[in-house]
Design an enzyme around this catalytic site. Sequence first.
Site, PDB file in Angstrom:
ATOM      1  CG  ASP A   1      -2.012   1.008   1.199  1.00 50.05           C
ATOM      2  OD1 ASP A   1      -1.935   1.936   0.380  1.00 50.05           O
ATOM      3  OD2 ASP A   1      -2.967   0.887   1.980  1.00 50.05           O
TER       4      ASP A   1
ATOM      5  CB  CYS B   1      -6.802   2.571  -0.297  1.00 50.71           C
ATOM      6  SG  CYS B   1      -5.282   3.213   0.447  1.00 50.71           S
TER       7      CYS B   1
ATOM      8  CG  HIS C   1      -9.986   0.496   2.360  1.00 51.55           C
ATOM      9  ND1 HIS C   1      -8.970   1.421   2.261  1.00 51.55           N
ATOM     10  CD2 HIS C   1     -11.076   1.175   2.825  1.00 51.55           C
ATOM     11  CE1 HIS C   1      -9.419   2.613   2.639  1.00 51.55           C
ATOM     12  NE2 HIS C   1     -10.700   2.479   2.983  1.00 51.55           N
TER      13      HIS C   1
END
Length: 496
Positions: free
Chosen positions: A50, A90, A140
Amino acid sequence: MTDIVNLFIVNLRGYKFLVGLNLLLLFNYVVPFKSLAQSEKPNVIFILADQWRADAVGYAGNTDVITPNLDRLAKESLVFDNAVTVMAVCAPWRASFLTGQYPLTNGVFYNDKPLPSEALTMAEIYKEQGYQTGYIGKWHLNGHKRGEDAFSARDKPVTKDRRQGFDYWKVREVTHDYNNSFYFDENDQRQVWEGYDAFSQTDSAISYIKKNKDNPFLLMMSWGPPHNPYHTAPAEYRAMYDPAKINLRENVPVHLQDSARKVIADYYAHITALDKAVGDLLNAIDKQGIADNTIFVFTSEHGDMLFSKGVLRKQRPWDESIKVPMLIRYPDKLRKAREIKGPINTPDLLPTLLGLSGISVPKSIEGTDFSSSLLSGKDIENEGALIMLPVPFHEWNFSNGGREFRGIRTERYTYVKDLAGPWLLYDNEKDPYQQKNLVGSPDYSNLQSTLEKVLQSKLDYTNDSFLPADDYMTQWNYLYDKQDSIRTKDYLKINR
């Protein structure tokens, strides 16, 4: 073939040792030698970091960052020089990757909004082909109910009906507390990752691989780091970097350079810790004897400006934000390591992996399958990768200078427009740090016109009318989080 059969018959009458030997020779002659239990279908291991930007690896020429395992992997892989995130943040990247769709198609163009349960996803496609499926780490994509505080949903379990086809499940919706990290298992029971969570997650992945090595499997491991906070990498890795010795990109303003060196040193510490985890994972794959028949992918969702152009984080259309590292190793079919110069976009990843796996690409997928080019030793032929921000939010919301944009990143050029018209144009070959905006320059008018046509063709393909942010929020019945909607009437003039 006749000579081998005759030899086998003669030996069968008197020489037991030779019988076994010739059985093996005969079997090798008829079929390629492999473990009888090993599947002909390739395994897929997808490693997602990430906020790891493209230049933060040794194999890309960075002499500061320490990534020996990724550097070794690059020598055995396709190295994508222009892996471009369709939306540099994200949740939208994850939804685009798992569905092979653009953000305005699947509706995840804003963090903490839910990917619809009915979406056809990567795990569901592979599962239909007989694969075991597993997911470890950050998800997420569960989102939250309308009107709830977005961040409150990040600590709740993702129920089985919301796991999009993944069965093995050790997942947290979102956390950035990497040293005090928990997750939920298949039964929604809360468990704890011991120590630095990326290391424990890697151990879990290794265990999964050992248990499933004789069957085709799809495993996605999603680390939280090197996403900020950067100072939380294990101490032994932070000790490896002296901020004073960090080299900076030319577009970091002088007055921010001391701050940038400190942040980047800690950022690199996370990266070197993750590189160690990559090495552990690669060694485990080798020990299980499945490396040749495994498609191994390493990449990231987006980068971080890290004080380039005087700003932090992502969502921006500049290379530090939109370009990520990407390696694909598949020894059985991709026999030679090589650089891939053509741009590849987030929605292209799933169809390309399906093509490499010998699986038909469903009609719901909008990305391009580049597997035939990769398998034939050719480069990717692509006019450009689409980049977008339909709705600015959170760290780059309207009040922080955020704006709606659409753009195109080709192998050489970047062209971006906002709602007011053409905004950015860079020749990335002559100007790799994107410091000279060529929009409106008479010498580049023909190029600008050409890139505008390329961009418009991408928007036409995706049915994107490039509307103001409020239109998309209304269309999908979304609410802005906190203060994201606040803007001045002349916000498009900011930094223009």
